[in-house]
Design a protein around this motif. Structure first.
Motif, PDB file in Angstrom:
ATOM      1  N   LEU A 121       3.431  -7.983   6.811  1.00 16.69           N
ATOM      2  CA  LEU A 121       3.012  -6.586   6.794  1.00 16.69           C
ATOM      3  C   LEU A 121       3.969  -5.706   7.587  1.00 16.69           C
ATOM      4  CD1 LEU A 121      -0.845  -7.004   7.299  1.00 16.69           C
ATOM      5  CD2 LEU A 121       0.380  -6.629   5.164  1.00 16.69           C
ATOM      6  N   LEU A 122       4.417  -6.202   8.742  1.00 16.30           N
ATOM      7  CA  LEU A 122       5.372  -5.438   9.543  1.00 16.30           C
ATOM      8  C   LEU A 122       6.688  -5.256   8.792  1.00 16.30           C
ATOM      9  CD1 LEU A 122       4.774  -6.986  13.089  1.00 16.30           C
ATOM     10  CD2 LEU A 122       4.179  -4.672  12.330  1.00 16.30           C
ATOM     11  N   ALA A 123       7.145  -6.307   8.124  1.00 15.02           N
ATOM     12  CA  ALA A 123       8.383  -6.211   7.357  1.00 15.02           C
ATOM     13  C   ALA A 123       8.225  -5.213   6.212  1.00 15.02           C
ATOM     14  CB  ALA A 123       8.782  -7.585   6.824  1.00 15.02           C
ATOM     15  N   HIS A 124       7.087  -5.254   5.540  1.00 21.72           N
ATOM     16  CA  HIS A 124       6.838  -4.311   4.447  1.00 21.72           C
ATOM     17  C   HIS A 124       6.812  -2.880   4.972  1.00 21.72           C
ATOM     18  CE1 HIS A 124       4.487  -1.994   1.513  1.00 21.72           C
ATOM     19  NE2 HIS A 124       4.888  -2.867   0.603  1.00 21.72           N
ATOM     20  N   GLY A 127      10.407  -1.783   5.815  1.00 18.62           N
ATOM     21  CA  GLY A 127      11.176  -1.486   4.615  1.00 18.62           C
ATOM     22  C   GLY A 127      10.727  -0.199   3.948  1.00 18.62           C
ATOM     23  N   SER A 128       9.416   0.021   3.897  1.00 12.31           N
ATOM     24  CA  SER A 128       8.892   1.237   3.289  1.00 12.31           C
ATOM     25  C   SER A 128       9.280   2.475   4.089  1.00 12.31           C
ATOM     26  CB  SER A 128       7.365   1.141   3.172  1.00 12.31           C
ATOM     27  OG  SER A 128       6.811   2.318   2.654  1.00 12.31           O
ATOM     28  N   ALA A 129       9.177   2.382   5.424  1.00  6.58           N
ATOM     29  CA  ALA A 129       9.531   3.519   6.265  1.00  6.58           C
ATOM     30  C   ALA A 129      11.012   3.853   6.147  1.00  6.58           C
ATOM     31  CB  ALA A 129       9.168   3.220   7.720  1.00  6.58           C
ATOM     32  N   LEU A 130      11.845   2.840   6.119  1.00  8.94           N
ATOM     33  CA  LEU A 130      13.280   3.079   5.999  1.00  8.94           C
ATOM     34  C   LEU A 130      13.617   3.706   4.657  1.00  8.94           C
ATOM     35  CD1 LEU A 130      16.031   2.702   7.364  1.00  8.94           C
ATOM     36  CD2 LEU A 130      16.192   0.462   6.271  1.00  8.94           C
ATOM     37  N   ALA A 131      13.013   3.207   3.589  1.00  9.08           N
ATOM     38  CA  ALA A 131      13.274   3.775   2.259  1.00  9.08           C
ATOM     39  C   ALA A 131      12.723   5.192   2.152  1.00  9.08           C
ATOM     40  CB  ALA A 131      12.661   2.890   1.185  1.00  9.08           C
ATOM     41  N   PRO A 398      11.914 -16.135   8.234  1.00  5.28           N
ATOM     42  CA  PRO A 398      12.989 -15.276   7.692  1.00  5.28           C
ATOM     43  C   PRO A 398      12.798 -14.958   6.209  1.00  5.28           C
ATOM     44  CG  PRO A 398      13.914 -16.973   9.096  1.00  5.28           C
ATOM     45  CD  PRO A 398      12.463 -17.310   8.933  1.00  5.28           C
ATOM     46  N   GLY A 399      12.309 -15.921   5.438  1.00  2.00           N
ATOM     47  CA  GLY A 399      12.051 -15.654   4.028  1.00  2.00           C
ATOM     48  C   GLY A 399      10.954 -14.632   3.839  1.00  2.00           C
ATOM     49  N   VAL A 400       9.891 -14.711   4.661  1.00 12.27           N
ATOM     50  CA  VAL A 400       8.796 -13.736   4.580  1.00 12.27           C
ATOM     51  C   VAL A 400       9.305 -12.340   4.908  1.00 12.27           C
ATOM     52  CG1 VAL A 400       6.566 -13.072   5.552  1.00 12.27           C
ATOM     53  CG2 VAL A 400       7.069 -15.486   5.134  1.00 12.27           C
ATOM     54  N   VAL A 401      10.093 -12.226   5.966  1.00 15.89           N
ATOM     55  CA  VAL A 401      10.613 -10.922   6.373  1.00 15.89           C
ATOM     56  C   VAL A 401      11.502 -10.329   5.279  1.00 15.89           C
ATOM     57  CG1 VAL A 401      12.121  -9.756   8.020  1.00 15.89           C
ATOM     58  CG2 VAL A 401      10.439 -11.420   8.833  1.00 15.89           C
ATOM     59  N   ALA A 402      12.387 -11.138   4.731  1.00 19.83           N
ATOM     60  CA  ALA A 402      13.306 -10.637   3.695  1.00 19.83           C
ATOM     61  C   ALA A 402      12.545 -10.190   2.449  1.00 19.83           C
ATOM     62  CB  ALA A 402      14.327 -11.715   3.342  1.00 19.83           C
ATOM     63  N   ALA A 405      10.321  -6.969   3.267  1.00 18.86           N
ATOM     64  CA  ALA A 405      11.122  -5.779   3.547  1.00 18.86           C
ATOM     65  C   ALA A 405      11.668  -5.193   2.248  1.00 18.86           C
ATOM     66  CB  ALA A 405      12.255  -6.121   4.507  1.00 18.86           C
ATOM     67  N   LEU A 406      12.182  -6.048   1.373  1.00 26.98           N
ATOM     68  CA  LEU A 406      12.679  -5.581   0.076  1.00 26.98           C
ATOM     69  C   LEU A 406      11.535  -5.048  -0.784  1.00 26.98           C
ATOM     70  CD1 LEU A 406      15.251  -8.411  -0.750  1.00 26.98           C
ATOM     71  CD2 LEU A 406      15.753  -6.068  -0.062  1.00 26.98           C
ATOM     72  N   PHE A 407      10.401  -5.728  -0.739  1.00 31.58           N
ATOM     73  CA  PHE A 407       9.241  -5.296  -1.527  1.00 31.58           C
ATOM     74  C   PHE A 407       8.766  -3.920  -1.071  1.00 31.58           C
ATOM     75  CE2 PHE A 407       4.940  -5.464  -3.245  1.00 31.58           C
ATOM     76  CZ  PHE A 407       5.144  -6.109  -4.459  1.00 31.58           C
TER      77      PHE A 407
END
Length: 518
Positions: A121-124, A127-131, A398-402, A405-407
């Motif tokens: 959730l943090l990675a998502h 990624g959403s905030a950056l985009a 690392p796979g979860v974060v990647a 974040a992309l999603f």
């Protein structure tokens, strides 16, 4: 064309309502979790504490989507799933130490599972905030793609194809009555038949469901030509009742999974121009959230042959006894599986290469849901495998974060383009993005190998029936950015005198803010 500043009224229309945000946050983060835990013998611990953080995160994010001045259908689908299936449901499970299936995990595995969910959730969110912060005015790739418009000729060809498939495949599967049997009867019939034919049966089912759905959706929202077209209008009125009847047979909630039937219904509703506007979308999204919480648990009435009277129980009992909410338990099962077997990066090749037959690829990775069911020792294998645990089984944290974040970044960009194109009906932005936003719940629940085939068909069909954007109804070329229409040479402003600068800055285009056109 000079840059035009929005007026104070337009700026207020595009801002988030702070009172509404506070009210939604209180309801989602405090009141509903308290209602779930009310009357329960709560067992606290490290896993429960992390889960409270997950509830606060998902509830706060869903509240932001429900009060956002932009239309964020992809974000809504993501956070709705996370809040209900990975927020409230695990909160009830951890508080009562009760789970839908028999496989139990220790406190350490439960803590790791809750931390794994929060990491994704943090990675998502990152990624959403950056985009969102770096979203350009126009996207050189997404905007031309999502601006493609449905064409009448291709729509009619799809309608003919879907009707031909229905005429051939519906009688071959036992006629319309066979599509109104319970899912239990359908699964039992499939189990008694040829095991190798299960894949063919599933392919035939999706070959009926998806084209029929898209034919109806495209026919409803195909753009009309500026001068009108009597032939198209007449054909529409002839085909619409036929396609409604076909969808009532092949996409009904009796034999079809509720997640898919819900995707069909919600896409048909939210693709309407009225619900593409921010204010109406927020009201519709809030209604869907309430329905998912209050009605969805009882919508499996037709799943079994022997139907018991509907018994209203607490949310906590629904979450801890209904297998539809097994996402967190499956994540915990996957964590236990990885502890014993380790990570397998090559399994990530399975979903994108789902179309490769096992006869050609003997070592093709298996379905993650089946793998987890076998690890737990269940006699049934048709279980979910959420995206969190699949990516964790591939490459750990690392796979979860990647992946997430992309999603998150992709979802935010897609939502941004859809919002900018909201005034243009019959586009991929209005139809395909809406369909993906709700199908996303099935994607997140998993497993990927199971959902990739239908997802590919769901996204490929609208691309094939659309063409490049032509001209708008006024005859102007389709603008590169609908939020800033091209200037009319006859009314385009000339050079601005220096003394009139202050007056010019108060002139604005109403489509430059989030909600000025609603």
């Amino acid at each position: 064309m000079p840059v035009r500043e929005p007026s104070p009224a337009a700026e207020r229309a595009g801002r988030r309502s702070v009172p509404a945000l506070c009210l939604c946050t209180v309801v989602l983060v405090l009141l509903l979790p308290a209602l779930v835990l009310y009357g329960q013998d709560v067992r606290t611990g490290a896993a429960f504490a992390v889960q409270c953080v997950v509830v606060a995160h998902t509830g706060g994010a869903l509240a932001r989507v429900l009060t956002d001045p932009l239309v964020r259908v992809v974000g809504f689908g993501f956070w709705l799933f996370c809040y209900v299936w990975l927020g409230l449901a695990p909160l009830a499970m951890l508080a009562t130490d009760s789970y839908p299936w028999g496989f139990a995990v220790d406190a350490g595995t439960a803590f790791t599972s809750a931390a794994l969910v929060e990491t994704g959730l943090l990675a998502h969110s990152a990624g959403s905030a950056l985009a969102g912060r770096r979203t350009p005015r126009t996207s050189p790739v997404l905007e031309p793609l999502l601006a493609r418009r449905i064409t009448p000729v291709r729509t009619l060809l799809l309608c003919g194809l879907s009707l031909a498939l229905a005429a051939v495949l519906v009688p071959a599967q036992g006629g319309p009555a066979a599509f109104f049997q319970s899912r239990q009867a359908v699964n039992e019939a499939a189990a008694q038949g040829d095991p190798g034919g299960a894949a063919d049966q599933a392919l035939a089912a999706w070959s009926l469901s998806v084209p029929a759905f898209w034919a109806l959706l495209a026919l409803l929202y195909v753009p009309r030509t500026p001068g009108g077209d009597r032939t198209l209008r007449g054909v529409r009125w002839i085909l619409l009742p036929v396609l409604v009847a076909v969808n009532a047979v092949v996409n009904n909630p009796v034999s079809q999974p509720r997640f898919w039937a819900g995707t069909v219904l919600l896409t048909l509703l939210f693709a309407a121009p009225a619900l593409c506007r921010p204010r109406a979308f927020r009201a519709g999204a809030a209604t869907v959230t309430a329905v998912v919480l209050l009605v969805f648990p009882y919508s499996d009435y037709f799943r079994h042959e022997r139907r018991e009277p509907v018994e209203i129980v607490s949310l906590a009992e629904q979450f801890t006894s209904n297998g539809d909410y097994d996402a967190f338990q499956q994540i915990a099962t996957g964590v236990d599986h990885v502890r014993e077997r380790g990570h397998r990066m090559r399994d990530a090749l399975g979903p994108p290469l789902f179309f490769v037959p096992r006869a050609v690829w003997p070592g093709k990775p298996g379905d993650a849901g089946v793998t987890l069911a076998r690890h737990a020792g269940y006699s049934f294998e048709n279980l979910s495998a959420p995206l969190w645990i699949e990516s964790y089984m591939w490459a750990g944290l690392p796979g979860v974060v990647a992946v997430f974040a992309l999603f998150g970044a992709a979802g935010r960009r897609i939502d941004g383009v859809r919002h900018r194109l909201r005034e243009h009906g019959g586009t991929l932005a209005a139809l395909a993005v809406t369909a993906f936003g709700f199908y996303q719940i099935i994607l997140l629940r998993g497993s990927l190998l199971f959902v990739m085939g239908p997802l590919t068909l769901l996204l490929l069909a609208p691309v094939l029936i659309t063409g490049r954007p032509g001209r708008t109804a006024s005859g102007r070329p389709y603008p590169e950015s609908p939020s800033e229409p091209p200037a009319d040479p006859a009314t385009a402003p000339g050079p601005v005198p220096a003394g009139a600068a202050s007056r010019t800055r108060t002139t604005f285009s109403t489509t430059s803010t989030g909600e000025a056109r609603t």
